[in-house]
Design an enzyme around this catalytic site. Structure first.
Site, PDB file in Angstrom:
ATOM      1  N   PHE A 259      35.649  55.415  69.210  1.00 25.85           N
ATOM      2  CA  PHE A 259      35.477  56.730  69.856  1.00 25.85           C
ATOM      3  C   PHE A 259      35.637  57.844  68.831  1.00 25.85           C
ATOM      4  CE2 PHE A 259      37.606  60.211  72.404  1.00 25.85           C
ATOM      5  CZ  PHE A 259      36.447  60.649  73.015  1.00 25.85           C
ATOM      6  N   GLU A 260      34.686  58.771  68.815  1.00 27.15           N
ATOM      7  CA  GLU A 260      34.753  59.936  67.927  1.00 27.15           C
ATOM      8  C   GLU A 260      34.791  61.169  68.841  1.00 27.15           C
ATOM      9  OE1 GLU A 260      35.150  62.711  66.046  1.00 27.15           O
ATOM     10  OE2 GLU A 260      34.899  61.265  64.417  1.00 27.15           O
ATOM     11  N   PRO A 261      35.977  61.750  69.033  1.00 32.28           N
ATOM     12  CA  PRO A 261      36.111  62.807  70.053  1.00 32.28           C
ATOM     13  C   PRO A 261      35.334  64.079  69.746  1.00 32.28           C
ATOM     14  CG  PRO A 261      38.149  62.564  68.798  1.00 32.28           C
ATOM     15  CD  PRO A 261      37.253  61.430  68.380  1.00 32.28           C
ATOM     16  N   ASP A 266      29.344  60.632  72.058  1.00 27.92           N
ATOM     17  CA  ASP A 266      30.553  60.217  72.770  1.00 27.92           C
ATOM     18  C   ASP A 266      30.869  61.182  73.910  1.00 27.92           C
ATOM     19  OD1 ASP A 266      30.368  59.534  69.947  1.00 27.92           O
ATOM     20  OD2 ASP A 266      32.222  58.411  70.224  1.00 27.92           O
TER      21      ASP A 266
END
Ligand code: ZN
Length: 491
Positions: A259-261, A266
């Site tokens: 996950f890449e906020p 995403d």
């Protein structure tokens, strides 16, 4: 007196069965196979684009000229440097798709395929008309080709503020990121296609095959959970992968799903749009990515027909998880078991070479240097050579200077190389040339260092006969040279 008459059990069962069948998603359309979709590409390819590096102004006419019955074309805003960013909308169906390309300026493969798709959409009354009508009635498709036109013109990843738009989905410091966020929020698409290019050095798992296309249904949290939104994206990917396996077996990988906020993919998944990442990687002998462009076209069109047909709903998540993860195991050239000497040491080592592009005066040149050496048995090369029984021979500089690099054809250059010359001298000439050997103007000697970070230039001979040349990261078989577009700089 009989007041109550139960439905006979058999009739009840039949009724339930009919009800259940009626509730199943119905496939309304006979989907086109990989061969038919390949045919559509050949017919509708946008011929004015045939290499990766094109400028915004060159393709804007292909967007602006489309205002008409088929497309609704709207300028949604401008980049930092004032270049127009457009959205184009097609179709009248209930299911909404948003496709955006080139938020990283130097990733243009999908943009080329979008222009091919626009041509397809506008085609008329041919063997694809049934598909076109079906998509048009089932889907509303919105395209944002080239989210980062300033980066595109500089051929860099980031925008003119030096911000990576794909880390700006939350902070929204860049006008281009604001436009993309607004486009998603106002349209609320059911499906999103996030279109990128990845390094050509990715492999499919630990195999020697390049990850020509990588796919991902991005995670929407650190736990990488799967909700209904992400599940749909995974199912569409399964269908795309099945189609791609027909065309490039073993060359589809799964991108890292951490996950890449800060990333758009995403977050768009998180905001409720089933999001599919397509990454265009490498394909042998396709530096301009024209084969991969075709695969993009086919994968996107297939995804559209699957979504319109709801056929993706039958795909299993197991088949998504079984797509191998990307590894980073490729190099441009690997020479194995090279016989080397240093002082009293005689030893064998593999050398692995990666080529990189550098910009120069609106064009670019390639430099190939040693990325790693030693035991490279876990790596693969697009070109590989076992040099166990070959010896290194230093190349010579041809004495008589030529007027300029154009005085010599590629074939004549190869002839000189067969005679032991690895470089020519020229009196004048532009900075770049397309010859397979080195062209010297300002220096008189051939640089050749066999160590990491350096550019090796030498011949490989067998019993004194020159067999191969290694020039600036290009491995050239002197007996059967391949047709390569060399992009070298004069030295
Ligand atoms: Zn990218």
């Amino acid at each position: 007196m009989k007041v109550y008459s139960p439905i006979p059990p058999l009739l009840l069962m039949v009724s339930i069965l009919i009800f259940l069948v009626a509730c199943q998603p119905q496939e309304k359309f006979q989907e086109l196979n990989s061969e038919q979709l390949s045919g559509a590409f050949e017919k509708y390819k946008e011929e004015s684009i045939n290499q990766r590096r094109f400028k915004h102004a060159e393709v804007m006419p292909l967007v602006r000229s489309r205002t008409g019955e088929e497309f609704q074309v709207e300028e949604i805003g401008k980049s930092v440097e004032g270049r127009s960013i457009f959205q184009m909308t097609w179709g009248n169906g209930p299911t909404k798709l948003l496709l955006w390309s080139q938020m990283h300026g130097n990733e243009s493969t999908a943009t080329m395929a979008l222009f091919d798709l626009f041509n397809f959409i506008e085609g008329k009354a041919d063997e694809f008309e049934e598909l076109r009508t079906f998509l048009k009635n089932e889907l509303t498709i919105r395209f944002i080709p080239i989210v980062n036109p300033d980066g595109m013109n500089r051929w860099i990843r980031r925008n003119a503020l030096d911000i990576d738009l794909n880390r700006d989905a939350i902070s929204l410091a860049s006008p281009e990121a604001v436009l993309l966020k607004n486009a998603r929020d106002t349209f609320s698409p059911d499906f999103g296609f996030n279109l990128h290019d990845q390094s050509t050095f990715y492999t499919v798992g630990e195999t020697e095959k390049p990850a020509t296309i990588s796919v991902l249904a991005p995670a929407y949290n650190y736990e990488t959970e799967v909700n209904d939104v992400r599940k749909k994206a995974m199912q569409v990917i399964v269908g795309m992968n099945e189609m791609l396996q027909d065309l490039v077996p073993g060359q589809v990988g799964k991108y890292n799903d951490a996950f890449e906020p800060r990333a758009f993919g995403d977050n768009i998944q998180k905001w409720g749009t089933s999001t599919i990442l397509i990454e265009s990687g490498g394909y042998p002998n396709d530096p301009e990515k024209q084969e991969i462009r075709k695969l993009n076209f086919i994968a996107m069109l297939h995804a559209m027909q699957q979504i319109a047909n709801r056929s993706y709903e039958k795909k299993s998540l197991e088949d998504y998880y079984s797509i191998p993860d990307n590894s980073f195991r490729l190099m441009d050239v690997i020479i194995r078991n090279l016989n080397l000497k240093k002082g009293v040491f005689e030893y064998k080592a593999d050398i692995g070479i990666k080529r990189k592009e550098s910009d120069l005066m609106g064009d670019f040149f390639v430099t190939g240097s040693i990325d790693d050496m030693g035991d490279l048995s876990i790596f693969y090369g697009y070109d590989e050579l076992d040099a166990s029984d070959l010896e290194i021979v230093q190349g010579e500089v041809y004495e008589e200077p030529f007027e300029n690099p154009e005085s010599l054809s590629k074939q004549e250059a190869i002839e000189l190389m067969r005679m032991g010359y690895l470089a020519i001298k020229v009196k004048e000439g532009k900075a770049l040339h397309g010859l397979p050997l080195l062209v010297l103007k300002n220096q008189s000697r051939i640089p050749s260092m066999i160590s990491t970070g350096n550019v090796p230039n030498f011949f490989l001979a067998k019993n004194g006969d020159l067999k191969y040349a290694l020039v600036n990261g290009y491995l050239i078989d002197l007996e059967k040279p391949k047709d390569v577009d060399f992009k070298q700089r004069m030295m």
